[in-house]
Design a protein around this motif. Structure first.
Motif, PDB file in Angstrom:
ATOM      1  N   TYR A  10     -13.568 -49.928   5.677  1.00 30.24           N
ATOM      2  CA  TYR A  10     -14.260 -49.192   4.508  1.00 30.24           C
ATOM      3  C   TYR A  10     -14.751 -50.598   3.667  1.00 30.24           C
ATOM      4  CZ  TYR A  10     -12.793 -44.654   5.816  1.00 30.24           C
ATOM      5  OH  TYR A  10     -12.941 -43.690   6.658  1.00 30.24           O
ATOM      6  N   VAL A  11     -13.646 -51.178   3.791  1.00 29.72           N
ATOM      7  CA  VAL A  11     -14.068 -52.430   2.529  1.00 29.72           C
ATOM      8  C   VAL A  11     -14.996 -53.465   3.680  1.00 29.72           C
ATOM      9  CG1 VAL A  11     -13.184 -55.018   1.715  1.00 29.72           C
ATOM     10  CG2 VAL A  11     -11.799 -52.501   1.682  1.00 29.72           C
ATOM     11  N   PHE A  12     -14.942 -53.898   4.719  1.00 27.95           N
ATOM     12  CA  PHE A  12     -15.978 -54.256   5.778  1.00 27.95           C
ATOM     13  C   PHE A  12     -17.182 -53.636   5.595  1.00 27.95           C
ATOM     14  CE2 PHE A  12     -12.606 -56.496   8.309  1.00 27.95           C
ATOM     15  CZ  PHE A  12     -12.831 -57.693   7.811  1.00 27.95           C
ATOM     16  N   VAL A  13     -17.739 -52.736   5.273  1.00 27.35           N
ATOM     17  CA  VAL A  13     -18.514 -51.372   5.354  1.00 27.35           C
ATOM     18  C   VAL A  13     -19.473 -51.630   4.032  1.00 27.35           C
ATOM     19  CG1 VAL A  13     -19.472 -49.648   5.263  1.00 27.35           C
ATOM     20  CG2 VAL A  13     -18.050 -50.330   7.004  1.00 27.35           C
ATOM     21  N   LEU A  14     -18.194 -51.840   3.077  1.00 28.93           N
ATOM     22  CA  LEU A  14     -18.906 -52.373   1.323  1.00 28.93           C
ATOM     23  C   LEU A  14     -19.643 -53.418   1.643  1.00 28.93           C
ATOM     24  CD1 LEU A  14     -18.612 -50.652  -1.094  1.00 28.93           C
ATOM     25  CD2 LEU A  14     -16.417 -51.735  -1.571  1.00 28.93           C
ATOM     26  N   VAL A  15     -19.339 -54.235   2.245  1.00 28.19           N
ATOM     27  CA  VAL A  15     -19.283 -55.548   1.590  1.00 28.19           C
ATOM     28  C   VAL A  15     -20.440 -55.801   2.517  1.00 28.19           C
ATOM     29  CG1 VAL A  15     -18.930 -57.806   2.505  1.00 28.19           C
ATOM     30  CG2 VAL A  15     -16.810 -56.930   1.193  1.00 28.19           C
ATOM     31  N   GLY A  16     -21.068 -55.536   2.939  1.00 26.63           N
ATOM     32  CA  GLY A  16     -21.345 -55.427   4.254  1.00 26.63           C
ATOM     33  C   GLY A  16     -22.795 -54.498   3.178  1.00 26.63           C
ATOM     34  N   LEU A  51     -24.480 -46.988   8.321  1.00 25.59           N
ATOM     35  CA  LEU A  51     -23.614 -47.565   8.402  1.00 25.59           C
ATOM     36  C   LEU A  51     -22.495 -46.246   6.957  1.00 25.59           C
ATOM     37  CD1 LEU A  51     -24.173 -51.151   6.992  1.00 25.59           C
ATOM     38  CD2 LEU A  51     -22.877 -50.053   9.389  1.00 25.59           C
ATOM     39  N   VAL A  52     -23.261 -46.140   6.535  1.00 29.65           N
ATOM     40  CA  VAL A  52     -22.332 -44.579   5.454  1.00 29.65           C
ATOM     41  C   VAL A  52     -22.366 -43.517   6.375  1.00 29.65           C
ATOM     42  CG1 VAL A  52     -23.233 -43.565   3.328  1.00 29.65           C
ATOM     43  CG2 VAL A  52     -24.053 -45.854   3.682  1.00 29.65           C
ATOM     44  N   VAL A  54     -22.076 -43.526   9.524  1.00 25.97           N
ATOM     45  CA  VAL A  54     -20.666 -43.831  10.778  1.00 25.97           C
ATOM     46  C   VAL A  54     -19.461 -43.982  10.029  1.00 25.97           C
ATOM     47  CG1 VAL A  54     -20.391 -45.349  12.483  1.00 25.97           C
ATOM     48  CG2 VAL A  54     -22.630 -44.562  12.097  1.00 25.97           C
ATOM     49  N   PHE A  55     -19.099 -44.504   9.136  1.00 22.98           N
ATOM     50  CA  PHE A  55     -17.715 -44.378   8.147  1.00 22.98           C
ATOM     51  C   PHE A  55     -18.083 -44.233   6.617  1.00 22.98           C
ATOM     52  CE2 PHE A  55     -19.522 -48.660  11.205  1.00 22.98           C
ATOM     53  CZ  PHE A  55     -18.627 -48.813  12.103  1.00 22.98           C
ATOM     54  N   PHE A  56     -18.880 -44.383   6.241  1.00 23.52           N
ATOM     55  CA  PHE A  56     -18.259 -42.752   4.818  1.00 23.52           C
ATOM     56  C   PHE A  56     -17.941 -41.624   5.519  1.00 23.52           C
ATOM     57  CE2 PHE A  56     -19.073 -46.515   1.854  1.00 23.52           C
ATOM     58  CZ  PHE A  56     -17.972 -47.389   2.375  1.00 23.52           C
ATOM     59  N   MET A  57     -18.858 -41.455   6.228  1.00 23.64           N
ATOM     60  CA  MET A  57     -19.342 -40.242   6.823  1.00 23.64           C
ATOM     61  C   MET A  57     -18.055 -39.687   7.619  1.00 23.64           C
ATOM     62  SD  MET A  57     -22.958 -39.108   5.421  1.00 23.64           S
ATOM     63  CE  MET A  57     -22.521 -37.322   4.900  1.00 23.64           C
ATOM     64  N   HIS A  58     -17.608 -40.418   8.515  1.00 29.83           N
ATOM     65  CA  HIS A  58     -16.216 -40.383   9.448  1.00 29.83           C
ATOM     66  C   HIS A  58     -17.627 -39.483  10.714  1.00 29.83           C
ATOM     67  CE1 HIS A  58     -12.701 -40.499   6.193  1.00 29.83           C
ATOM     68  NE2 HIS A  58     -13.305 -41.790   6.311  1.00 29.83           N
ATOM     69  N   VAL A  59     -18.350 -40.051  10.930  1.00 29.51           N
ATOM     70  CA  VAL A  59     -18.715 -39.122  11.871  1.00 29.51           C
ATOM     71  C   VAL A  59     -18.876 -39.935  13.627  1.00 29.51           C
ATOM     72  CG1 VAL A  59     -21.223 -39.400  13.359  1.00 29.51           C
ATOM     73  CG2 VAL A  59     -21.503 -38.431  10.538  1.00 29.51           C
ATOM     74  N   LYS A  60     -18.609 -41.410  12.758  1.00 33.19           N
ATOM     75  CA  LYS A  60     -17.261 -42.259  13.729  1.00 33.19           C
ATOM     76  C   LYS A  60     -16.276 -41.457  14.441  1.00 33.19           C
ATOM     77  CE  LYS A  60     -15.522 -47.136  15.136  1.00 33.19           C
ATOM     78  NZ  LYS A  60     -14.813 -46.810  14.725  1.00 33.19           N
ATOM     79  N   GLY A  61     -15.831 -40.774  15.307  1.00 26.37           N
ATOM     80  CA  GLY A  61     -14.501 -40.470  15.881  1.00 26.37           C
ATOM     81  C   GLY A  61     -14.523 -39.127  15.740  1.00 26.37           C
ATOM     82  N   ALA A  62     -15.291 -38.564  15.328  1.00 27.16           N
ATOM     83  CA  ALA A  62     -15.839 -36.723  15.084  1.00 27.16           C
ATOM     84  C   ALA A  62     -16.594 -35.953  15.948  1.00 27.16           C
ATOM     85  CB  ALA A  62     -16.843 -36.773  14.160  1.00 27.16           C
ATOM     86  N   THR A  63     -16.007 -35.173  16.264  1.00 29.13           N
ATOM     87  CA  THR A  63     -16.294 -33.930  17.550  1.00 29.13           C
ATOM     88  C   THR A  63     -17.628 -34.441  18.082  1.00 29.13           C
ATOM     89  OG1 THR A  63     -16.760 -32.135  16.095  1.00 29.13           O
ATOM     90  CG2 THR A  63     -14.620 -32.527  17.020  1.00 29.13           C
TER      91      THR A  63
END
Lengths: 98, 554
Positions: A10-16, A51-52, A54-63
């Motif tokens: 999350y920190v990496f994505v925030l910086v990005g 980015l938001v 995929v990472f912040f809304m947790h689509v990465k790793g979702a069903t």
């Protein structure tokens, strides 16, 4: 979400996102010519939105169903953009303008 | 065809404990998370806005009784038709079947105890109330005069009415629809009873699944469009006003990207109701069940790519108009699949002319007229000619009133015994259905002719040669108003004096009819099992059925 998430990604994505915001500002000051200025701004915005999502809304790793729903949202945006462009780009005089 | 026996015997009285007496007091209603009570809260709210929108309609028709603009000023007339449209579309038609009837019966139909997110469900009603309150505030301060379509740059630059307040009201109300849509989708995915597979779902559920997709995908676009209007109006951001560097046609694209699919938010749930009623009172399974189910999904998807037919005369490119014209005609295919399949269901059925069936048959005829005139309007050559005339007004009222509202009333009459546990009087309900059908056609059919002759919409005065048709239309509206008041009276009457309905007064199949009327707080005494195919009706003439629908008429 009951599972524990490491803060690091999350920190990496925030910086990005902050860097991309700075790039947005920089790109706005730079004249790429028509229509490239608009396209560059849209590209940066889409990257930030992805980015938001995929990472912040947790689509990465979702069903798969959730992923399909997320892609569906973008697809609907694409439908809108495609048909509006089909209108705008075929108006009289537009091809000369481009 | 199975000959399964259903428990349709009348109960001796209302059950001792049900959702209406599970808790008492105002607080128990205002803080309820029971989907049935939230459905009732919506039912009361939308009825209020229907009556309010109806008052505006009466004022419009009274003004149009004479050619001269002699009852109200032109500016007032602009506000009348705008408030009529805003109230009827955003605060009555869109939430009508999904939020009121859908909220009540969807969990019952799939054998669930409640919706997936009960608190979100209650929040949706509060969002509706907040949105409605903002709109009412604007109404009491003089209303808004832009038309319900809020076209720019009039709405952003020139109108001096309460555009921003109404816009915020509709923005907030949009979240109500999004919450409901999310709730229904998750409920249908995750909370079906054992055995309730996708192809055992009632078609009402399929229709609501398709509707929910539109609500979730389309409503945010309307919300953001309204934010852009407010930003341009209040802070002079240049999105739509050419003077500020914007494009007014972009507004029309954004607005109709939601608002055309919104027509399907109104009509798809009605189609779901009609499938239930036709099967129940023809005593047959719906012909081509899967085709009807997929037609709902087809309408939802195709409905999203037809919006440009509203822009044929707006300086949209001719080529885009051509594409939108063809796509619009395409949406007629799944709609026609439904109509033909209902007709095929009726064929050789044991048809019982109950009140819900009256509404269903009325729906089929009126929706067909509305749909076919929609095809005429999809043809650019005709649309350019009749654009912004009464032909368009008649067309969309045949869809929204003749279709969506008839479906809503049909559904209300079909599930009223389940909701309240009591029957309404058969004579009066038959009479009012007939009066509404007659009044509706007398109101709106002359408007097709008026439009074709060239009478434009949204004017409070007109040439004298149009007066006879306008008188007919106003007379029809008076009859229609009487037709709407009659059910209001007998529904209230039935709450106390109506005959006890029993759990299944129609002898209908479906899980909602297997529980008590009114249902217990958690819907079922034990989780039911869906071990039957959809619409597994016992065929045979009405006289041989175990129990007729209305003992007062039998």
């Amino acid at each position: 979400m009951s599972e524990h998430h490491s803060l690091k990604p999350y920190v990496f994505v925030l910086v990005g996102l902050l860097i991309l915001t700075w790039v947005t500002y920089g790109a706005a000051l730079w004249d790429f010519g028509h229509p490239w200025s608009d396209l560059v701004a849209l590209l940066i915005a889409m990257t930030k939105a992805s980015l938001v999502v995929v990472f912040f809304m947790h689509v990465k790793g979702a069903t798969p169903l959730i992923k399909m729903a997320a892609v569906g949202g973008f697809f609907w945006l694409l439908i809108f953009g495609a048909f509006v462009l089909a209108d705008v780009l075929t108006r009289p005089g537009m091809l000369e303008f481009l | 065809m199975s000959t399964r026996e259903y428990d349709v015997a009348p109960d001796p009285g209302l059950p001792k404990s049900h959702y209406l007496n599970a808790a008492h007091g105002l607080k128990s209603w205002l803080l309820t998370t029971d989907h049935k009570r939230i459905g009732i809260l919506y039912l009361l709210s939308i009825t209020f806005f229907f009556l309010l929108g109806g008052i505006y309609a009466i004022a419009i028709r009274l003004e149009l009784l004479t050619p001269a603009g002699d009852m109200v000023q032109p500016d007032t007339y602009n506000r009348l038709f705008t408030m009529h449209g805003v109230l009827m579309i955003f605060f009555f038609l869109i939430p009508s079947i999904p939020a009121a009837l859908g909220n009540f019966v969807i969990p019952l139909m799939i054998g669930a105890k409640d919706v997936a997110f009960p608190k979100l469900n209650l929040a949706s009603w509060y969002m509706y109330l907040i949105g409605a309150s903002l709109t009412m505030w604007a109404l009491f301060h003089g209303g808004v005069d832009t038309g319900w379509t809020f076209y720019t740059p009039f709405s952003t630059t020139y109108s001096n009415t309460y555009v921003a307040a109404v816009a915020v009201g509709i923005f907030v109300n949009g979240f109500s629809g999004i919450f409901t849509g999310i709730n229904f989708m998750v409920t249908i995915h995750r909370m079906r009873a054992p055995g309730m597979t996708w192809f055992r779902l009632p078609l009402f559920i399929w229709a609501h699944y398709a509707t929910s997709l539109i609500m979730v995908l389309g409503t945010p676009v309307l919300a953001i469009t309204i934010v852009l209007v407010a930003l341009e109006r209040l802070l002079k951001f240049g999105f739509f006003d050419p003077a500020l560097g914007g494009d007014p046609v972009l507004f029309q694209h954004l607005f109709w990207f939601y608002s055309h699919p919104a027509v399907y938010i109104m009509i798809l749930p009605s189609m779901g109701v009609i499938s239930e009623i036709i099967a129940a009172f023809a005593r047959k399974p719906v012909f081509g069940y899967k085709f009807v189910a997929f037609a709902s999904m087809g309408i939802a998807v195709i409905g999203f790519i037809v919006w440009g037919h509203h822009l044929f005369v707006s300086s949209q490119s001719l080529y885009a108009g051509l594409i939108f014209s063809i796509l619009t005609m395409l949406v007629a295919v799944p709609s026609a699949v439904k109509v033909f399949n209902w007709m095929a269901t009726l064929y050789r059925g044991s048809i019982e002319y109950s009140t819900p069936m009256f509404y269903a048959l009325g729906f089929i005829g009126l929706f067909t007229i509305g749909g076919l005139t929609g095809l005429m309007l999809a043809t650019t050559g005709i649309d350019v000619h009749v654009h912004d005339t009464y032909f368009v007004v008649a067309h969309f009222h045949y869809i929204m009133v003749g279709g969506a509202l008839m479906g809503y009333l049909g559904g209300l009459h079909y599930w009223w015994p389940k909701i309240t546990g009591r029957m309404y009087p058969g004579f009066w309900s038959h009479l009012s259905a007939g009066v509404i059908f007659l009044g509706f056609n007398l109101t709106f059919f002359p408007q097709f002719i008026l439009g074709y002759l060239g009478m434009p919409r949204r004017y409070h005065a007109y040439p004298e040669e149009f007066q006879v048709l306008n008188i007919l239309s106003t007379a029809g509206a008076s009859i229609l108003a009487v037709g709407y008041v009659i059910p209001l009276v007998y529904f209230i009457w039935s709450l106390k004096y109506g005959e006890v309905a029993g759990k299944n007064p129609w002898g209908a199949v479906g899980l909602e009819w297997q529980t008590a009327s009114p249902p217990p707080e958690h819907n079922f005494e034990e989780i039911p099992e869906a071990d039957f195919e959809p619409y597994e009706y016992v065929e045979g003439p009405p006289s041989e059925r175990p129990y007729r629908y209305s003992r007062s008429e039998a």
